[in-house]
Every structure is written in structure tokens, then in C-alpha cells.
Scaffold this active site. Structure first.
Site, PDB file in Angstrom:
ATOM      1  N   PHE A   1      10.713 -19.642  92.397  1.00  0.00           N
ATOM      2  CA  PHE A   1       9.360 -20.156  92.160  1.00  0.00           C
ATOM      3  C   PHE A   1       9.105 -21.489  92.857  1.00  0.00           C
ATOM      4  O   PHE A   1       7.957 -21.859  93.079  1.00  0.00           O
ATOM      5  CB  PHE A   1       9.131 -20.334  90.642  1.00  0.00           C
ATOM      6  CG  PHE A   1       9.757 -21.601  90.093  1.00  0.00           C
ATOM      7  CD1 PHE A   1       9.086 -22.817  90.186  1.00  0.00           C
ATOM      8  CD2 PHE A   1      11.029 -21.597  89.542  1.00  0.00           C
ATOM      9  CE1 PHE A   1       9.669 -23.994  89.706  1.00  0.00           C
ATOM     10  CE2 PHE A   1      11.615 -22.757  89.069  1.00  0.00           C
ATOM     11  CZ  PHE A   1      10.938 -23.961  89.157  1.00  0.00           C
TER      12      PHE A   1
ATOM     13  N   LYS B   1      10.325  -9.876  97.702  1.00  0.00           N
ATOM     14  CA  LYS B   1      10.081  -9.877  96.245  1.00  0.00           C
ATOM     15  C   LYS B   1       9.981 -11.351  95.835  1.00  0.00           C
ATOM     16  O   LYS B   1      10.975 -12.024  95.620  1.00  0.00           O
ATOM     17  CB  LYS B   1      11.257  -9.205  95.542  1.00  0.00           C
ATOM     18  CG  LYS B   1      10.965  -8.583  94.196  1.00  0.00           C
ATOM     19  CD  LYS B   1      10.425  -9.495  93.143  1.00  0.00           C
ATOM     20  CE  LYS B   1      11.459 -10.383  92.496  1.00  0.00           C
ATOM     21  NZ  LYS B   1      10.840 -11.394  91.608  1.00  0.00           N
TER      22      LYS B   1
ATOM     23  N   GLU C   1       7.926 -14.050  90.179  1.00  0.00           N
ATOM     24  CA  GLU C   1       6.794 -13.550  89.394  1.00  0.00           C
ATOM     25  C   GLU C   1       5.970 -14.693  88.817  1.00  0.00           C
ATOM     26  O   GLU C   1       4.890 -14.472  88.276  1.00  0.00           O
ATOM     27  CB  GLU C   1       7.267 -12.586  88.293  1.00  0.00           C
ATOM     28  CG  GLU C   1       8.323 -13.121  87.331  1.00  0.00           C
ATOM     29  CD  GLU C   1       9.756 -12.951  87.845  1.00  0.00           C
ATOM     30  OE1 GLU C   1      10.045 -13.394  88.977  1.00  0.00           O
ATOM     31  OE2 GLU C   1      10.584 -12.411  87.093  1.00  0.00           O
TER      32      GLU C   1
ATOM     33  N   SER D   1      18.741 -19.300  91.519  1.00  0.00           N
ATOM     34  CA  SER D   1      19.775 -19.986  90.726  1.00  0.00           C
ATOM     35  C   SER D   1      21.158 -19.369  90.985  1.00  0.00           C
ATOM     36  O   SER D   1      21.277 -18.231  91.444  1.00  0.00           O
ATOM     37  CB  SER D   1      19.421 -19.878  89.242  1.00  0.00           C
ATOM     38  OG  SER D   1      19.370 -18.519  88.874  1.00  0.00           O
TER      39      SER D   1
ATOM     40  N   CYS E   1      15.843 -27.646  95.281  1.00  0.00           N
ATOM     41  CA  CYS E   1      17.306 -27.470  95.338  1.00  0.00           C
ATOM     42  C   CYS E   1      17.947 -28.612  96.115  1.00  0.00           C
ATOM     43  O   CYS E   1      19.154 -28.794  96.076  1.00  0.00           O
ATOM     44  CB  CYS E   1      17.651 -26.155  95.993  1.00  0.00           C
ATOM     45  SG  CYS E   1      17.206 -26.135  97.712  1.00  0.00           S
TER      46      CYS E   1
ATOM     47  N   GLU F   1      22.764 -28.151  86.645  1.00  0.00           N
ATOM     48  CA  GLU F   1      21.487 -28.372  87.326  1.00  0.00           C
ATOM     49  C   GLU F   1      20.397 -28.387  86.254  1.00  0.00           C
ATOM     50  O   GLU F   1      20.220 -27.405  85.529  1.00  0.00           O
ATOM     51  CB  GLU F   1      21.240 -27.237  88.316  1.00  0.00           C
ATOM     52  CG  GLU F   1      19.952 -27.395  89.087  1.00  0.00           C
ATOM     53  CD  GLU F   1      19.705 -26.269  90.084  1.00  0.00           C
ATOM     54  OE1 GLU F   1      19.871 -25.089  89.718  1.00  0.00           O
ATOM     55  OE2 GLU F   1      19.341 -26.573  91.231  1.00  0.00           O
TER      56      GLU F   1
END
Ligand code: NAD
Length: 500
Positions: free
Chosen positions: A149, A173, A176, A226, A281, A383
Site C-alpha cells: 500500500f 495485483k 487492496e 512485508s 521501507c 518494523e
């Protein structure tokens, strides 16, 4: 309310699944859209469409593929403001951050425009008598991308421009949580002249991801997300015989040497730890001042600046810190802050009690600064992915390097110093994929490659740049022998074109 479907054959397609997910504006907590969650059958339809388009696209000369990329690049530039607004409305990041990520994505498209040059092969003449050897890189077929995301435009752009320019077809993909910007970009790619079936989007969740990982026509999978999911993607995808690259989570340290300019360091930390609400990240989540005196001075300079960060939705042009992506993420970050306090870290700036008029249901967290964090604490090890910076005081430069090398993640790191010797030693010895010297977020330009070490990457290839070309192509090497002796014209039947 419109339900976002999929994008296949250059058209929107609702799919056959009746499962949907809600898209939430993180600044208000309100549902602003819905997206279809693909079924296994939907994924199969889309992958088969991509597979049908693959031979034709692979046979299209690289220079022609590049022409589409040139057009696409111009359209992305022209539509940047519109794309940034759409992106921020679902992600929550400030407009300058959204425009910045689109600009970094465009750099990858510019790299892909050079594909005829990048695909040039190698030729060795006369490896033996009358024998030549040469290598070419050929496309794989259907490549799938699964993206997070936090950079809904840029991370997909790390993948498909290179994959497509190399002659593959692509099924993306997206997350969402914020899929709309990808759907708009898909339209722009079609407008740029990409043939139907070459770039496709499937919206969905784990069902769609698993269907891609298991589909026999998917040759390779690029994943960014992740570490827990990346490890799973890597093992399931490679067990199915696919080429997989999985770029994963991070905990990035910034070492502050005693000779560093602390104003410059605090500028760097404000941007790198709190920009995009820490949801990068490559965000710096640990500052490592060397020596107690450096640490005291750093916290003194930094704390007032963290307190002063303007927390607001992206629609306020003065916003420096937008909301985090979801209620789940908001709760996750709060629980880490509580754990930090329980374990004895000192919360110098507490950004938890933030409430914005008119946005009471938004997922806003102000900048948080922890001092005296130790390596055994969960706020150091894990994280957090929020606007929380930990200061871990190191007694020496060696301790600082040891700390970084011992951490399970290895995405990015930086050192701030005026000493060239320390800087050189640092980049040479640190076990991290991307290193900055007086640069807090050392994200490589598009013609170099992005990727971490250790638990920040599963697979062999970094992304974009030449690593991207290698990931998206297979090497083929020919060895050829031709009989010696030059024939004269009389030996050819010129009219029939046959050798006589
Ligand atoms: P995530 O792992 O939750 O999701 C990433 C993708 O995986 C999404 O498309 C999601 O739908 C899918 N997914 C989620 N759960 C799944 C499951 N159980 N099975 C199969 N697929 C699943 O990541 P996120 O929260 O969207 O993004 C944040 C993470 O991404 C952070 O850890 C961040 O460090 C990482 N990230 C890494 C890089 C990098 O280059 N190393 C870049 C950006 C983000």
C-alpha cells in the site's frame, strides 16, 4: 458507489467474484470506494489473456516497445497532479510526497525507454575454428507483480515498465487498500499504445495472490511488501518453479558521527523518519549517535522539530505528516509505543494525543521520538512502520556498525560525517543493500537497482536497473559452426535462392 473491478485487454472488467473490499480514506475513516476481490477463476481468465498476448508482444521489436514507453512517460508527466490527488485520497500522504513518488516511478519508465540498448547481447567471434558463440536475453512470458500500500504508484512502476519493455506481459495485483491510482495508470498505458493483454490488473487479496503463485502460465513473480508475506511468496512461488524476487521489510539506521553537522542531521531525520508518516521501507527508524555528547546534542536539536511537525490531511497544503493507512496500523503503532514505555525507553516526544477538528475518526499519529532505546526492545527489533524514531546510543563507531550488522533486516542505512575515512569504512563493511553517506534515504536512481540484504530480500535479483532486465529475461547462448570455404556466385542458383 462504484465497485472497482479489474483491468484486462485494455478494458475495465468486473470479474465474476462477488467478494469486495472497502477502500477507506485514512484522514476521515470514511469508506470512499469498493474494490472487487478476484476469485481463482478471475485470475485464470486474466493470466490466460496475458499469456495469449505474450508471443506477439515478445516478437515486437524492442524499439517499438520503447516507443510505447516514451508515450507513457509523457502521459504520466501530464497527469501527475490528477494521479497524485487520487493517490493521496486513498493513501493519505501529502501531495508533495505523492508527486515525488510518481516522479521516481517516471524515472523507471525513462530507463525502460532505453530497452534496445539494454537488451544488446554478447558475441564472441572464433571461439574455435569456424565457431562463434553469442548470447541474447529473451522475455519470460507472463510476469506477475504483487505490491504494497505504501507506494501505490511507484512500487508497481519499479516492476512493469522494465518487464514489459523486455517483452513480457504483466499481471499486477496492487494493494487492496489503495488500488485506484493503478487503475488510472492502466488507462494511460492503453492510451500510450500498449496492445491489449500486455498490461493487466487484478484486484484482490490472498485468494488472488495464491492463484497467481500457483498458475502454471505465470513464469515469474515480483513482490514488494512485508517480510512475513514475502517469505511465504518466495517459498510458494519458487516451489512452483517460478522465478521470484521478494523485497521486504526493514529497520534502517542512521549513524551520527561526532563531527556531523547536527542541523543537517536533524533536517535529514525529519524527512526520513517522519515523511510519509514513516510508512516507507527506506524510512530511518533508528538514529545511532556515536558518543553520549553527540546523543545529547542530537536529541536537543531534534525534539523541538519533531514536536513542531504539522499533522494534517493532504488537502491542507501545509501538512507535513498525514494519517497512517488504517485503524489496524494505527493500533499496531500505538501498541509499540506502549511497549517501548513498558520496557523503559524514554518517550521524549509523544505524538499520540493528536486530535484534528473535523478529522476525529482519521488515523493520525504525531511524530514520536524515543531516546535510550536498547537492542533488546521490540521497538528496536521490529518494523513499526509509523512516525516513530528510536535513538540508540552507541559508545563507539564500531558498536554502531556492529548494531547494524547484527540486525535481521538489511534494506538501507546511512552515515552522517565529515570524515571520508569513516564514510568509506562504513559503506565497505556494513551488511546492508543500500548505503547513504550524508544521504538519509539512499534510494538508487532507476538505472541502478533497488534491493536490500538479509531478511529484506528473498531471491537473487534487486529491482529495476540492469537487475530488473536480468530478472525479466532468460539468457540464451548459441554456439554456431559454419563450414569453411567461400562459395562463388556460380554455386548458387540465384533465381531459386537455393545452394546448388
Ligand atoms: P503486505 O505484506 O501486508 O502486503 C503486500 C501485498 O501482499 C499486498 O498486495 C497484499 O494484498 C498481499 N498480501 C497480504 N497478505 C497476504 C497473504 N496472507 N497472502 C498473500 N498475499 C498477501 O505489506 P503492506 O502492509 O501493504 O506494505 C508494507 C510493507 O511493505 C512494509 O513491511 C514495508 O517495509 C514493505 N515494503 C518494502 C519495500 C522494499 O522495497 N523492500 C518497499 C515498500 C514496502
Amino acid at each position: 458507489m462504484n465497485i472497482l473491478g479489474h483491468f484486462v485487454s485494455n478494458e475495465f472488467w468486473p470479474g465474476a467474484s462477488n467478494r469486495i473490499s472497502e477502500i477507506v480514506n485514512p484522514a476521515t475513516g470514511a469508506v470512499t470506494g469498493k474494490a472487487t476481490l478476484a476469485s481463482v477463476e478471475d485470475v485464470d481468465t486474466i493470466v490466460r489473456t496475458a499469456a495469449e498476448a505474450a508471443p506477439g508482444w515478445a516478437a515486437t521489436p524492442p524499439a517499438k516497445r520503447a516507443m510505447v514507453m516514451f508515450e507513457f512517460r509523457d502521459l504520466l508527466k501530464k497527469h501527475t497532479n490528477e494521479l497524485a490527488e487520487l493517490l493521496s485520497s486513498e493513501h493519505g500522504k501529502t501531495l508533495p510526497d505523492a508527486k515525488g513518488e510518481i516522479a521516481r516511478g517516471i524515472e523507471v519508465v525513462e530507463f525502460a525507454c532505453g530497452i534496445p540498448q539494454l537488451l544488446k547481447g554478447e558475441y564472441s567471434e572464433a571461439v574455435a575454428a569456424n565457431v562463434d558463440c553469442f548470447s541474447v536475453r529473451q522475455p519470460l512470458g507472463v510476469v506477475a507483480g504483487i505490491t504494497p500500500f505504501n507506494f501505490p504508484a511507484m512500487v508497481p512502476l519499479w516492476m512493469y515498465p522494465v518487464a514489459i519493455a523486455c517483452g513480457n506481459t504483466f499481471v499486477l495485483k496492487p494493494s487492496e487498500k489503495d488500488p485506484s491510482v493503478v487503475m488510472r495508470i492502466a488507462e494511460l498505458l492503453a492510451q500510450a499504445g500498449l496492445p491489449p493483454g500486455v498490461f493487466n490488473v487484478v484486484n484482490g487479496d490472498k485468494v488472488a495472490v495464491d492463484a497467481l503463485l500457483d498458475h502454471p502460465l505465470v513464469e515469474a513473480v515480483s513482490f514488494v511488501g512485508s517480510t512475513a508475506i514475502g517469505r511465504y511468496i518466495y517459498s510458494r512461488g519458487s516451489a512452483n518453479g517460478k522465478r521470484v524476487q521478494a523485497l521486504c521489510g526493514a529497520k534502517n539506521h542512521l549513524v551520527v558521527m561526532p563531527d556531523a553537522d547536527l542541523e543537517q542531521v536533524s533536517d535529514a531525520l525529519i524527512g526520513s523518519a517522519y515523511g510519509s508518516a514513516g510508512e516507507r521501507c527506506m524510512a530511518i527508524s533508528v538514529a545511532v549517535p556515536v558518543g553520549e555528547d553527540t546523543a545529547d546534542r542530537l536529541v536537543d536539536v531534534l525534539a523541538p522539530r519533531v514536536r513542531a511537525l504539522k499533522v494534517a490531511p493532504f488537502t491542507d497544503p501545509s501538512s507535513e505528516l498525514g494519517p497512517v493507512i488504517s485503524k489496524q496500523s494505527y493500533d499496531h503503532i500505538h501498541s509499540y509505543i506502549e511497549q517501548g514505555l513498558e520496557k523503559g525507553a524514554e518517550l521524549v516526544v509523544d505524538g499520540r494525543e493528536i486530535s484534528l477538528q473535523g478529522y476525529e475518526d482519521g488515523y493520525f499519529i504525531g511524530g514520536c521520538l524515543f531516546d535510550r532505546v536498547t537492542p533488546d526492545m521490540p521497538i528496536y527489533k521490529d518494523e513499526i512502520f509509523g512516525p516513530v524514531l528510536s535513538v540508540v546510543r552507541a559508545a563507539s563507531y564500531e558498536d554502531a556498525v556492529g548494531l547494524i550488522n547484527d540486525h535481521e533486516y538489511g534494506n538501507g542505512t546511512a552515515i552522517f560525517t565529515r570524515d571520508g575515512d569513516a564514510a568509506r569504512d562504513f559503506w565497505a563493511r556494513v551488511r546492508i543493500g543500500m548505503v547513504g553517506v550524508n544521504v538519509p534515504i539512499p534510494v538508487p536512481v532507476a538505472y541502478h537497482s533497488f534491493g536490500g540484504w538479509k531478511r529484506s530480500l528473498f531471491g537473487d535479483h534487486h529491482i529495476h536497473g540492469m537487475e530488473g532486465v536480468r530478472f525479466n529475461t532468460r539468457l540464451k547462448t548459441m554456439t554456431t559452426r559454419w563450414p569453411s570455404g567461400i562459395r562463388t556466385g556460380a554455386e548458387f542458383d540465384i533465381t531459386g535462392g537455393k545452394v546448388v
